[in-house]
Design an enzyme around this catalytic site. Structure first.
Site: not given
Ligand code: BES
Ligand code: ZN
Ligand code: MN
Length: 531
Positions: A302, A309, A320, A379, A381, A383
């Site tokens: 991811d 990111k 991920d 990001d 993604e 869902r």
């Molecule tokens: N895979 C990430 C969630 C994640 C972040 C897991 C850090 C473990 C550690 C997910 O795809 C993501 O990027 N989520 C974003 C959502 C936001 C853009 C609404 C997040 O949590 O920042």
């Molecule tokens: Zn993710």
């Molecule tokens: Mn993400």
């Protein structure tokens, strides 16, 4: 690793490389430890009285060549204070984790663990204890086979770890097949965990969507269950617009993995249990079996996509796909246990990468359900791939659907790294999962999923946006998923904080596989809670 159950009258006479004994920090000795203490002229009691063993549950003291005792080594592990009568689940588990650690590092070839009924946590039976113990001990021996130039672990170190381990029970214990089963179950779960950990720990250049598909296919071959891999054209035919929107930035081909394990039918396929699973929660009103469907997020890397990111710790986004790994690992465990239950595993697998053809913030896509989504942040993604998998799950007429996903950083902010987040559209299912999590030492904590949160997903350009703003991110992510899970009982496990550990001990934990296994075991054996 080979586990056996031994019924013994005199633990002091047990010929073994290392004998593990539980003791209470205040000096109270359970029966096995008392017998060894007497044989050694009160040596154990004196050491404890002198403060040689830390009081904390799981503290350990290794003794060599104890006079009057047949075992080459004796490992004392603290069960904490005895004032409350018996250790709680956590103290008990800490003691076994210490035993597992010592057994994995010892030069002894074989070992024995004394398991006295008197030391069981309140309300827990021997079958529970043996299932937990064999899982914890087998899991302690897990090592990731890292590709290094020099094999550092040469010579004696390489050979370390007891391979044969006996659980020493009092001779008075009633001989019971259930106890043998419990040991095998724990071992099967640890085997599933090792697979899940391996998949998680591999770099994303190796553990691609095709690699996950290969792992699922290999399991299906080994255990004779059905595995289908849908390719991009298949997903296009199914109108999986949300999943495909994530996959478009990646060079690696996406895979949509479907595993089907039929344990309920019994006979014919050697599972031989039949009948049982056709009742209660695993069947519809006419007794037709309804499967449990597990959906695992399989983002093999991811990067965030165009909503890239930041660089710090981005390597950890190889994890991920840990939801996917826990589902694939769970299949290994249930197939090994030959559970009489039907389970479907669905893994949407792709990378989330930026690229000339990648989805842009502001793009609107149509999901397989027909609902449209404005992608405000690429990001978010997880869902997007899960929503199409949840729609696909409807065709199996599920008894319930559980999705498992490293979904939000917000879940870690809310709950820390102790429990996984739990959100559900059904109180019964949520309660069942919470209890199984406690029983397995793999806890979850429920967050609310009230209607009010749905407002945060409003979009001017589609049925919904894929993000809900700054606050309650773990909940708005689940609120998004709930719109695709209306046709069945559904629970969502957010494992962002629990699927791996960072820092020096960086690595996959295989959570929530222990919880999933406990849940499926309970469902397969008639819906009763395992104790
Ligand atoms: N895979 C990430 C969630 C994640 C972040 C897991 C850090 C473990 C550690 C997910 O795809 C993501 O990027 N989520 C974003 C959502 C936001 C853009 C609404 C997040 O949590 O920042
Ligand atoms: Zn993710
Ligand atoms: Mn993400």
């Amino acid at each position: 690793m080979e586990f056996t159950i031994k019924k013994i009258t005199s633990p002091e006479k047990l010929q073994t490389g290392i004998l593990v004994l539980g003791v209470f920090a205040d000096g109270k000795l359970p029966p096995s430890s008392r017998a060894v203490d007497e044989a050694s002229q009160g040596r154990l009691a004196r050491l404890i009285a002198h403060g040689e063993l830390d009081a904390k549950p799981g503290a350990a003291l290794l003794l060599h060549g104890l006079a009057g005792v047949a075992a080459e080594r004796v490992l004392l592990v603290s069960l904490g204070q005895s004032d409350s009568g018996a250790p709680g689940d956590k103290a008990w588990r800490d003691a076994f984790a210490a035993a597992g650690k010592a057994l994995a590092a010892t030069p002894a070839k074989d070992g024995a663990i004394a398991l006295d009924g008197e030391t069981l946590p309140p309300g827990r039976g021997l079958d529970w204890a043996l299932r937990q113990a064999s899982r914890i001990v087998a899991d302690s021996a897990y090592r990731f086979d890292a590709p290094r130039t020099e094999k550092k672990e040469k010579g004696a170190m390489k050979e370390r770890g007891a391979r044969k381990i006996a659980f020493a029970l009092s001779a008075a214990t009633v001989a019971d097949k259930a106890l043998e089963d419990a040991v095998r179950q724990g071992q099967a779960i640890a085997e599933g965990m090792a697979l899940a950990k391996d998949l998680g720990n591999l770099g994303a250049n190796i553990c691609t969507p095709a690699h996950l598909a290969g792992a699922a296919n290999a399991l299906g071959k080994q255990f004779k269950f059905k595995v289908d891999i849908l390719e991009r054209e298949d997903m296009e035919k199914l109108d999986m617009g949300a999943f495909l929107a994530v996959a478009r930035g990646a060079r690696q081909s996406p895979k949509f993995i479907v595993m089907q394990y039929h344990g309920s039918r019994g006979g014919g396929d050697d599972h031989g249990h039949g009948g049982k699973a056709h009742k209660g929660k695993n069947a519809d009103k006419n007794g037709k079996p309804r499967p449990v469907v597990l959906v695992g997020k399989g983002i093999t890397f991811d990067s965030g996509g165009i909503s890239l990111k930041p660089g710090a710790e981005m390597d950890e986004m190889k994890y991920d796909m840990c939801g996917a790994a826990s589902v694939i690992g769970a299949f290994k465990a249930i197939a090994r246990m030959e559970l009489p239950i039907d389970v479907v595993g669905i893994v949407p697998a792709t990378e989330n990468m930026p690229g000339g053809d990648a989805t842009r913030p502001g793009d609107v896509v149509r999901s397989m359900s027909g609902q449209t989504i404005e992608i405000l942040n690429t990001d978010a993604e997880g869902r997007l791939i899960l929503c199409d998998a949840l729609t696909y799950a409807e065709r199996f007429k599920p008894g319930c659907v559980i999705d498992i996903a490293t979904l939000t950083g917000a879940c870690i902010v809310a709950l820390g790294k102790i429990p996984s987040g739990l959100l559900a559209n059904d109180d019964g299912l949520a309660e069942e999962l919470a209890q199984c999590g406690t029983a397995a030492g793999d806890p979850v904590w429920r967050l609310p999923l009230w209607e009010e949160y749905q407002d945060l997903l409003k979009s001017n350009f589609a049925d919904m946006a894929n993000i809900g703003g700054r606050f309650g991110g773990a909940i708005t992510a689940a609120a998004f998923l709930s719109r695709f899970a209306k046709a069945y009982k559904w629970a969502h496990l957010d494992i962002a904080g629990t699927a791996w550990v960072s820092g020096e001990a960086k690595g996959s934990t295989a959570r929530p596989l222990p919880l999933l296994a406990e849940f499926l075991l309970a469902r397969a054996t008639g819906g009763e809670q395992p104790h």
